[in-house]
Design an enzyme around this catalytic site. Structure first.
Site, PDB file in Angstrom:
ATOM      1  N   GLU A  33     126.274  40.584  97.529  1.00 20.87           N
ATOM      2  CA  GLU A  33     127.285  40.864  96.843  1.00 20.87           C
ATOM      3  C   GLU A  33     127.251  39.652  95.736  1.00 20.87           C
ATOM      4  OE1 GLU A  33     130.013  42.803  96.398  1.00 20.87           O
ATOM      5  OE2 GLU A  33     130.725  41.372  94.858  1.00 20.87           O
ATOM      6  N   GLN A  34     127.533  40.196  94.433  1.00 14.76           N
ATOM      7  CA  GLN A  34     127.394  39.188  93.411  1.00 14.76           C
ATOM      8  C   GLN A  34     128.687  38.217  93.627  1.00 14.76           C
ATOM      9  OE1 GLN A  34     128.094  41.300  89.534  1.00 14.76           O
ATOM     10  NE2 GLN A  34     130.263  42.267  90.431  1.00 14.76           N
ATOM     11  N   ARG A 107     143.719  47.779 100.647  1.00 17.56           N
ATOM     12  CA  ARG A 107     142.400  47.418 100.552  1.00 17.56           C
ATOM     13  C   ARG A 107     141.660  46.205 101.206  1.00 17.56           C
ATOM     14  NH1 ARG A 107     139.728  50.571  96.182  1.00 17.56           N
ATOM     15  NH2 ARG A 107     141.272  52.101  95.671  1.00 17.56           N
ATOM     16  N   TYR A 216     153.607  54.339  98.207  1.00 16.51           N
ATOM     17  CA  TYR A 216     153.322  54.627  99.830  1.00 16.51           C
ATOM     18  C   TYR A 216     153.325  53.094 100.273  1.00 16.51           C
ATOM     19  CZ  TYR A 216     148.339  54.249  98.610  1.00 16.51           C
ATOM     20  OH  TYR A 216     146.845  53.954  97.873  1.00 16.51           O
ATOM     21  N   ASP A 296     130.381  54.758  94.180  1.00 14.01           N
ATOM     22  CA  ASP A 296     130.492  54.727  92.876  1.00 14.01           C
ATOM     23  C   ASP A 296     129.490  54.789  91.971  1.00 14.01           C
ATOM     24  OD1 ASP A 296     133.382  55.526  93.079  1.00 14.01           O
ATOM     25  OD2 ASP A 296     134.063  53.624  92.042  1.00 14.01           O
TER      26      ASP A 296
HETATM   27  C1  LIG Z   1     143.558  53.407  90.495  1.00  8.10           C
HETATM   28  C2  LIG Z   1     142.817  53.822  91.361  1.00  8.10           C
HETATM   29  C3  LIG Z   1     143.216  54.328  92.558  1.00  8.10           C
HETATM   30  C4  LIG Z   1     142.277  54.854  93.531  1.00  8.10           C
HETATM   31  N1  LIG Z   1     142.754  55.261  94.755  1.00  8.10           N
HETATM   32  C5  LIG Z   1     141.979  55.869  95.687  1.00  8.10           C
HETATM   33  C6  LIG Z   1     142.337  56.112  96.826  1.00  8.10           C
HETATM   34  O1  LIG Z   1     143.648  56.423  97.037  1.00  8.10           O
HETATM   35  N2  LIG Z   1     141.328  56.962  97.808  1.00  8.10           N
HETATM   36  C7  LIG Z   1     140.353  56.824  97.516  1.00  8.10           C
HETATM   37  O2  LIG Z   1     139.256  57.255  98.373  1.00  8.10           O
HETATM   38  N3  LIG Z   1     139.579  56.429  96.589  1.00  8.10           N
HETATM   39  C8  LIG Z   1     140.526  55.738  95.448  1.00  8.10           C
HETATM   40  N4  LIG Z   1     139.962  55.043  94.281  1.00  8.10           N
HETATM   41  C9  LIG Z   1     138.523  55.171  94.097  1.00  8.10           C
HETATM   42  C10 LIG Z   1     137.927  53.944  95.076  1.00  8.10           C
HETATM   43  O3  LIG Z   1     138.637  52.871  94.501  1.00  8.10           O
HETATM   44  C11 LIG Z   1     136.300  53.755  94.563  1.00  8.10           C
HETATM   45  O4  LIG Z   1     135.812  55.001  94.493  1.00  8.10           O
HETATM   46  C12 LIG Z   1     136.071  52.707  95.623  1.00  8.10           C
HETATM   47  O5  LIG Z   1     136.435  51.599  95.780  1.00  8.10           O
HETATM   48  C13 LIG Z   1     134.288  52.699  95.337  1.00  8.10           C
HETATM   49  O6  LIG Z   1     133.562  51.920  96.143  1.00  8.10           O
HETATM   50  P1  LIG Z   1     132.139  51.275  96.155  1.00  8.10           P
HETATM   51  O7  LIG Z   1     132.075  50.521  97.203  1.00  8.10           O
HETATM   52  O8  LIG Z   1     131.290  52.483  95.950  1.00  8.10           O
HETATM   53  O9  LIG Z   1     132.153  50.324  94.685  1.00  8.10           O
HETATM   54  P2  LIG Z   1     132.955  49.052  94.443  1.00  8.10           P
HETATM   55  O10 LIG Z   1     134.334  49.037  95.516  1.00  8.10           O
HETATM   56  O11 LIG Z   1     133.246  49.293  93.186  1.00  8.10           O
HETATM   57  O12 LIG Z   1     132.154  48.022  95.114  1.00  8.10           O
HETATM   58  C14 LIG Z   1     130.979  47.574  94.490  1.00  8.10           C
HETATM   59  C15 LIG Z   1     130.736  46.199  94.852  1.00  8.10           C
HETATM   60  O13 LIG Z   1     129.399  45.741  94.213  1.00  8.10           O
HETATM   61  C16 LIG Z   1     129.286  44.632  93.582  1.00  8.10           C
HETATM   62  N5  LIG Z   1     128.201  44.570  92.775  1.00  8.10           N
HETATM   63  C17 LIG Z   1     128.656  44.913  91.374  1.00  8.10           C
HETATM   64  N6  LIG Z   1     127.439  44.910  90.776  1.00  8.10           N
HETATM   65  C18 LIG Z   1     126.861  43.917  91.410  1.00  8.10           C
HETATM   66  C19 LIG Z   1     125.143  43.565  91.424  1.00  8.10           C
HETATM   67  N7  LIG Z   1     124.741  43.683  90.107  1.00  8.10           N
HETATM   68  N8  LIG Z   1     124.612  42.778  92.319  1.00  8.10           N
HETATM   69  C20 LIG Z   1     125.666  42.654  93.448  1.00  8.10           C
HETATM   70  N9  LIG Z   1     126.679  43.035  93.660  1.00  8.10           N
HETATM   71  C21 LIG Z   1     127.004  43.791  92.720  1.00  8.10           C
HETATM   72  C22 LIG Z   1     130.910  44.494  93.308  1.00  8.10           C
HETATM   73  O14 LIG Z   1     131.459  43.234  93.160  1.00  8.10           O
HETATM   74  C23 LIG Z   1     131.649  45.126  94.321  1.00  8.10           C
HETATM   75  O15 LIG Z   1     132.084  44.103  95.384  1.00  8.10           O
HETATM   76  C24 LIG Z   1     140.897  54.691  93.451  1.00  8.10           C
HETATM   77  C25 LIG Z   1     140.323  54.302  92.392  1.00  8.10           C
HETATM   78  C26 LIG Z   1     141.384  53.669  91.219  1.00  8.10           C
HETATM   79  C27 LIG Z   1     140.806  53.166  89.896  1.00  8.10           C
END
Ligand SMILES: Cc1cc2nc3c(=O)[nH]c(=O)nc-3n(C[C@H](O)[C@H](O)[C@H](O)COP(=O)(O)OP(=O)(O)OC[C@H]3O[C@@H](n4cnc5c(N)ncnc54)[C@H](O)[C@@H]3O)c2cc1C
Length: 389
Positions: A33-34, A107, A216, A296
């Protein structure tokens, strides 16, 4: 395969779920993790039954029920009058129908539970302050390079590094994320500061033209999470999120019902943030050699179906099942992508379509037929514990 070692880049909900699922299947997972500290933003997230199946399996139902709030009831309300337009069945209904709850969680609470479970399984699994910059592959392994000069070697590498994924860029080249034209505000409000008369039903979404406001409960009902969306022509802030002024959101939503105003006025100023919502085009492939994408990083999506975290959780569970089912790593990554890319891309595209549906509709004529939820799209029918891999 039994001694497969996976390098996971990013300790968000996706990376941690994948790590835990791999550990539970008997594999070694290392997460990089960065950020200098592990954590999540101060906001809520909806966990729909499709993702809840995986959390129940990975964290245990008791813990999931402890950290998540199951809304007793829900409704879509008229933005100005607060009148109920559509009742959305909550409580035990989704669990009866799908076998797992529809619930909501802070979260940070979910993140903390995942971190604790991963570290208990393997105290050496999590590495902070490691910013991925490049990868190198050989015939026998893959190496992740970090900006601090360190590196790590494993059998496969999974980019779980979010919408701005450096792994995605390393695999498939640079493409700029696009501003979608939507802005989100998020905040947390102490429930004790709110008039209980304003909090019926337990969870509610206020539908206006071009704007919505959803509230909620999280943290055993002690806090109300709100998320509000409006349109914007452009996003001018330097980052993708910034602290927001309550006065700004109050003026954006000044014609919304008194209960919306009450929540906004009771929100501590330091608990309100604003996000520009960005997206990218779907990819034709996720996997290249020993590396692939998850969450994502592979399918960044707008939140208009509340499925981004759910898809990342499903991805993590399926990745572990694909590794367990495969005879070697190429087969594992192939099975993972084959099981996930179509669904991730579908949900990503449908989120856009849903935004148009939501923001072009006339709230005065909103009916069950004009409303297309993730449930109506059949997304809750999926169970990542049993879906084919
Ligand atoms: C307003 C809003 C409301 C939302 N509500 C919902 C909801 O109700 N339900 C739902 O299912 N989804 C919801 N989402 C979507 C959800 O938040 C994201 O899809 C989800 O958090 C993605 O998780 P992830 O682990 O793929 O990415 P992230 O949560 O973005 O995690 C990525 C991680 O990688 C790290 N990282 C980045 N670059 C590097 C690098 N180069 N080297 C090492 N580490 C790195 C980051 O620091 C981070 O910790 C919502 C989004 C928004 C914007």
């Amino acid at each position: 395969m039994n001694d497969l070692h996976a390098l996971l880049i990013g300790a968000g909900i996706g990376g941690l779920t994948a790590a835990l699922a791999l550990q539970k299947a008997g594999f070694r997972a290392s997460v990089y993790e960065q950020a200098p500290e592990l954590g999540e933003i101060g906001a809520g997230v909806t966990i729909t039954p499709n993702a809840c199946h995986a959390l129940n399996y990975l964290l245990g139902e008791e813990l999931v029920e402890h950290i998540c709030h199951v809304p007793a009831s829900g409704a879509i309300k008229h933005y100005a009058t607060g009148a109920t337009l559509i009742d959305t069945e909550r409580g035990d209904g989704p669990k009866r129908r799908y076998g797992a709850h529809y619930c909501q969680v802070h979260r940070a609470d979910l993140h903390e539970a995942l971190v604790a479970a991963v570290s208990t399984n393997d105290p050496q699994a999590l590495h902070i302050g490691k910013r991925f910059s490049a990868l190198e592959e050989s015939t026998t392994d893959v190496t992740a390079k970090f900006t601090d000069g360190h590196s790590a070697t494993g059998d496969v590498l999974v980019g779980c590094d979010g919408i701005n994924s450096a792994v995605r860029e390393a695999l498939w080249g640079a493409d700029e994320p696009r501003f979608t034209g939507y802005v989100a505000w998020r905040g947390l409000t102490p429930t004790a500061a709110l008039d209980p008369a304003y909090l019926i039903p337990d969870s509610a979404a206020f539908a206006g033209r071009g704007r919505t406001f959803t509230r909620y409960k999280v943290r055993q009902g002690d806090l109300y999470n709100f998320v509000a969306f409006t349109r914007r022509d452009e996003w001018t802030a330097e980052g993708w999120s910034e602290r927001a002024q309550i006065s700004e959101i109050l003026s954006e939503f000044e014609d919304f019902a008194p209960e919306v105003q009450a929540i906004l006025r009771a929100t501590p100023p330091e608990q309100c943030f604003k996000w520009g919502l960005f997206d990218r085009s779907p990819l034709d492939r996720w996997t290249r050699g020993r590396a692939t994408l998850l969450g994502d990083a592979g399918h960044p999506m707008t939140p208009f179906l509340a499925q981004g975290a759910a898809m990342a959780i499903e991805d993590g569970m399926i990745l572990a099942r694909a590794v367990a089912a495969a005879g070697d790593w190429p087969e594992a990554l192939e099975r993972y992508e084959a099981a996930r890319r179509e669904r991730g891309t579908f949900v990503m595209l449908e989120s856009h379509v849903n935004a148009k549906r939501i923001y072009n509709r006339d709230p005065d004529h909103l009916s069950r037929n004009s409303h297309k939820s993730a449930e109506a799209l059949g997304l809750y029918d999926y169970n990542p514990l049993t879906a084919p891999v």
